[in-house]
Design a protein around this motif. Structure first.
Motif, PDB file in Angstrom:
ATOM      1  N   GLU A   1       0.953  -1.157   0.023  1.00 23.62           N
ATOM      2  CA  GLU A   1       0.017   0.105  -0.143  1.00 23.62           C
ATOM      3  C   GLU A   1       0.736   1.331   0.090  1.00 23.62           C
ATOM      4  N   THR A   2       2.051   1.161   0.792  1.00 21.23           N
ATOM      5  CA  THR A   2       2.679   2.347   1.038  1.00 21.23           C
ATOM      6  C   THR A   2       3.549   2.669  -0.469  1.00 21.23           C
ATOM      7  N   LEU A   3       3.918   1.654  -1.192  1.00 23.60           N
ATOM      8  CA  LEU A   3       4.583   1.890  -2.351  1.00 23.60           C
ATOM      9  C   LEU A   3       3.796   2.508  -3.352  1.00 23.60           C
ATOM     10  N   VAL A   4       2.572   1.798  -3.203  1.00 18.43           N
ATOM     11  CA  VAL A   4       1.547   2.520  -4.459  1.00 18.43           C
ATOM     12  C   VAL A   4       1.224   3.901  -4.204  1.00 18.43           C
ATOM     13  N   GLU A   5       1.117   4.118  -2.762  1.00 16.46           N
ATOM     14  CA  GLU A   5       0.955   5.794  -2.437  1.00 16.46           C
ATOM     15  C   GLU A   5       2.030   6.431  -2.924  1.00 16.46           C
ATOM     16  N   CYS A   6       3.062   5.843  -2.955  1.00 12.26           N
ATOM     17  CA  CYS A   6       4.528   6.788  -3.278  1.00 12.26           C
ATOM     18  C   CYS A   6       4.397   7.078  -4.851  1.00 12.26           C
ATOM     19  N   GLY A   7       3.608   6.517  -5.490  1.00  8.00           N
ATOM     20  CA  GLY A   7       3.525   6.512  -6.905  1.00  8.00           C
ATOM     21  C   GLY A   7       4.156   5.219  -7.701  1.00  8.00           C
ATOM     22  N   ALA A   8       4.472   4.080  -7.286  1.00  6.39           N
ATOM     23  CA  ALA A   8       5.173   3.168  -7.442  1.00  6.39           C
ATOM     24  C   ALA A   8       4.011   2.160  -8.298  1.00  6.39           C
ATOM     25  N   LYS A   9       4.334   1.627  -9.544  1.00  8.92           N
ATOM     26  CA  LYS A   9       3.352   0.984 -10.226  1.00  8.92           C
ATOM     27  C   LYS A   9       3.714  -0.454 -10.547  1.00  8.92           C
ATOM     28  N   GLN A  10       5.249  -0.608 -10.692  1.00  5.48           N
ATOM     29  CA  GLN A  10       5.664  -1.990 -10.890  1.00  5.48           C
ATOM     30  C   GLN A  10       6.284  -2.154  -9.709  1.00  5.48           C
ATOM     31  N   LEU A  11       5.773  -3.176  -8.775  1.00  6.57           N
ATOM     32  CA  LEU A  11       5.973  -3.732  -7.826  1.00  6.57           C
ATOM     33  C   LEU A  11       6.939  -5.040  -7.818  1.00  6.57           C
ATOM     34  N   ALA A  12       7.800  -5.225  -6.722  1.00  7.49           N
ATOM     35  CA  ALA A  12       8.466  -6.270  -6.739  1.00  7.49           C
ATOM     36  C   ALA A  12       8.773  -6.708  -5.112  1.00  7.49           C
ATOM     37  N   VAL A  13       9.017  -7.851  -4.868  1.00  6.58           N
ATOM     38  CA  VAL A  13       9.583  -8.337  -3.482  1.00  6.58           C
ATOM     39  C   VAL A  13      10.722  -8.932  -3.730  1.00  6.58           C
ATOM     40  N   LEU A  14      12.027  -8.753  -2.898  1.00  5.90           N
ATOM     41  CA  LEU A  14      13.089  -9.496  -2.781  1.00  5.90           C
ATOM     42  C   LEU A  14      13.027 -10.559  -1.547  1.00  5.90           C
TER      43      LEU A  14
END
Length: 331
Positions: free
Chosen positions: A177-190
């Motif tokens: 949720e936080t990454l999307v709120e910051c404007g990110a659209k291409q998410l990934a998890v390491l």
């Protein structure tokens, strides 16, 4: 002749009792946690013990009581600053409750059975496991022997074995949720989810919430959740503008890798870690992360341990440790 006049002989509780003018039973009670002894008598016994150089032989006492004050801590990945912080809080909490921690390191990503087997020979009062691979059969064997065991951020339920689990679901969900709120659209998890219970659950929650938000997060697998794997992965994150690293140690590696390659300010990678290690707040990193309170977790684990000492037949329990998002410059 007093033992202090003969350095070759160690002082005994009889010597202390004679010098303090009390009974040997009183000396024993003085050095037994929570035993009833008046402040005046306690001071008198401690004074005599200090003058004579007397020290309680806790190992000998354990042979008499059939239970020592030792609590085993099985731990892997001590190179991770969070693990060092976690062990410090556990050891400090144990000492404050009159236990004596014994640390046994296990190899990262490997079974801890050979290490835990050693603890059966130490007559320990209990075991806390933070390694990534707690052996189910040995956990059951400890339970059969009446030795309480608590898993911290590890494993699936095992009969008579208690667990303290960080709120991994909240961390994964809020990270997306936080990454999307910051404007990110291409998410990934390491994540090295195959070696870590916590990584699997943080990863799953992140991916599920990202899907809900219409982002279809990528999973970038690594061998181990450490700095070097973060550094290597950070060199190849093309097409990603929002990254959740399942621990800060790996996130620091990613940040250092990103420094070596030019970034378009309009397409910078927003980054969130987990654990809030000391380095996360350093100016060089300024990492947005989830604080996992080691002191609370240690207290929860020891509470479970003590209650199971009193009643070994309790149903297995799971206690959740809350996490808090700490906002810094990376997201």
């Amino acid at each position: 002749m007093r033992s202090s006049d003969n350095p070759s002989r160690k002082a005994t509780s009889f010597d202390v009792a004679r010098q303090a003018g009390v009974s040997r039973a009183t000396v024993s009670r003085t050095f037994t946690p929570n035993a009833s002894v008046s402040p005046e008598t306690r001071e008198k016994v401690h004074k005599a013990a200090k003058e004579l150089g007397y020290r309680v032989n806790y190992l000998a006492r354990s042979l008499i009581n059939r239970r020592s004050d030792l609590v085993g801590i099985v731990v892997a990945g001590m190179d991770n600053p969070f693990r060092a912080q976690q062990v410090h809080e556990i050891a400090k909490a144990l000492v404050s409750r009159n236990f004596r921690p014994i640390l046994l390191p296990a190899d990262q990503g490997e079974s801890a059975d050979h290490v835990m087997d050693q603890l059966l020979h130490y007559n320990v009062s209990g075991v806390l496991v933070t390694s990534d691979a707690p052996p189910t059969e040995l956990c059951r064997e400890f339970a059969v022997h009446g030795i309480p065991i608590v898993l911290i951020n590890k494993g699936d339920p095992i009969p008579l074995v208690d667990r303290v689990i960080s709120d991994n679901a909240t961390a994964g969900r809020v990270a997306a949720e936080t990454l999307v709120e910051c404007g990110a659209k291409q998410l990934a998890v390491l994540s090295a989810s195959h070696v870590s219970y916590a990584a699997r659950h943080r990863e799953a929650a992140f991916v599920a919430r990202g899907m809900d938000l219409g982002c279809a997060p990528r999973v970038v697998p690594v061998l181990i959740n450490d700095y070097q794997n973060g550094l290597a992965a950070g060199r190849d994150l093309d097409g990603i503008d929002g990254l959740f690293c399942i621990n800060d140690y790996m996130a620091c590696g990613v940040i250092d890798a990103l420094r070596t390659k030019p970034q378009d300010p309009k397409n910078r990678i927003r980054l969130i870690g987990h654990d809030d290690i000391g380095q996360a707040a350093w100016q060089a990193y300024g990492l947005t992360t989830f604080r996992q309170p080691c002191d609370i977790q240690a207290s929860q684990a020891i509470d479970l341990l003590i209650s199971r000492m009193a009643d070994p037949e309790l149903e297995e329990r799971t206690v959740l440790t809350p996490v808090t998002l700490v906002r810094r410059v990376t997201a």
